[in-house]
Design an enzyme around this catalytic site. Sequence first.
Site, PDB file in Angstrom:
ATOM      1  N   GLU A 128       9.937   7.834  10.119  1.00 58.17           N
ATOM      2  CA  GLU A 128       9.801   8.433  11.460  1.00 58.17           C
ATOM      3  C   GLU A 128       8.356   8.532  11.909  1.00 58.17           C
ATOM      4  OE1 GLU A 128      11.790  12.179  11.726  1.00 58.17           O
ATOM      5  OE2 GLU A 128      13.785  11.264  11.753  1.00 58.17           O
ATOM      6  N   SER A 180      -0.899   4.676   4.940  1.00 54.44           N
ATOM      7  CA  SER A 180      -1.776   3.781   4.172  1.00 54.44           C
ATOM      8  C   SER A 180      -3.208   3.844   4.698  1.00 54.44           C
ATOM      9  CB  SER A 180      -1.283   2.340   4.293  1.00 54.44           C
ATOM     10  OG  SER A 180       0.087   2.284   4.066  1.00 54.44           O
ATOM     11  N   ALA A 227       0.866  -1.189   0.000  1.00 53.48           N
ATOM     12  CA  ALA A 227       0.000   0.000   0.000  1.00 53.48           C
ATOM     13  C   ALA A 227       0.903   1.239   0.000  1.00 53.48           C
ATOM     14  CB  ALA A 227      -0.963  -0.003   1.179  1.00 53.48           C
ATOM     15  N   GLU A 284       3.652   8.169  -1.091  1.00 58.45           N
ATOM     16  CA  GLU A 284       4.841   9.027  -1.257  1.00 58.45           C
ATOM     17  C   GLU A 284       5.817   8.928  -0.089  1.00 58.45           C
ATOM     18  OE1 GLU A 284       4.194  13.145  -2.615  1.00 58.45           O
ATOM     19  OE2 GLU A 284       2.265  12.368  -3.299  1.00 58.45           O
ATOM     20  N   GLY A 285       5.304   8.591   1.105  1.00 58.98           N
ATOM     21  CA  GLY A 285       6.197   8.404   2.248  1.00 58.98           C
ATOM     22  C   GLY A 285       7.160   7.251   1.975  1.00 58.98           C
ATOM     23  N   HIS A 286       6.624   6.138   1.444  1.00 63.17           N
ATOM     24  CA  HIS A 286       7.487   5.002   1.106  1.00 63.17           C
ATOM     25  C   HIS A 286       8.439   5.386  -0.030  1.00 63.17           C
ATOM     26  CE1 HIS A 286       3.899   2.780   2.787  1.00 63.17           C
ATOM     27  NE2 HIS A 286       4.878   2.229   3.461  1.00 63.17           N
TER      28      HIS A 286
END
Length: 289
Positions: free
Chosen positions: A152, A190, A28, A31-33
């Site tokens: 984080e 997610s 899932a 943009e963080g991943h």
Amino acid sequence: MYVLRTNADLEPWRADTAWVAFVPTMGALHEGHESLIRQAAAAARGHPGGACLVSIFVNPTQFNDPADLARYPRTIENDLECCRRSGADAIYVPGPEDIYPPGESIPIPPLPDVAILPQLEDSHRPGHFAGVCQVVLRLLRLARPHEALFGEKDWQQFRVIDAMVESLGLPIRVVPIPTMRESDGLAMSSRNRFLSPAERRRAASLALALEGAARLTDPGQAQRHMADVLTQAGATIEYAVVREARSLMPISPGTFVPGATPRRALIAARIGSVRLIDNAPWPASLAGA
Ligand code: PAF
């Protein structure tokens, strides 16, 4: 980009790869991943024969609520595209039999103190970090990375994994990557897709509460401020606290010495039925300390 679907696929790839930056995920991807993967890929480019490996495995042992596991989004085609776009060299998508082989017991390592503190995640999701440590250790043993990157946003998870790796003496650098945020400050997650439009607007209260708390230098006032902002937004608060950033131990209000040790404000709250977490360095004047 290699797609490694079993341990039998992973092993020869790993044996041929000199240096690995690893991003474990449950898919899932957002943009963080992407930010984690881009930074892992950049780190890998700095090492001869280096590669960025992403794993996708929805780990059942870390869900204490079966409904939460059942509704966890599975978006493998988008995830593969996201990995490709972000510069991953290989993606490991094991089945349950690769992670928890039938008849084999996969150990749960001793939990670091930071995993079992009252009031934080363990009080609301008992058993969660046992599952996280079990799967992360299993993945680290299979992937044997040099660096492992974690967001984080899950600050306590990062601290738990860092402490686990340190206590087991694993030769892996655990790297925290700053949270990516929507334009109103909401931390990317997610779970955000489960918010209705009205809930989505109220969800910005977590970032707002952290931002306001960061301007206050008394921990008691900062905690009260977060509680007020979240309550006004109709959130159900699980915790809204200021803690020592590394141990996550409480700070007693009378003993706070500005600048002494990095601190972090941490929130878990439900907006409707969606559980959200967020955190930020506290106070702002010490951000980056
Ligand atoms: O943060 C996550 O996505 C998961 O907890 C992790 C670290 C991949 C373990 O399943």
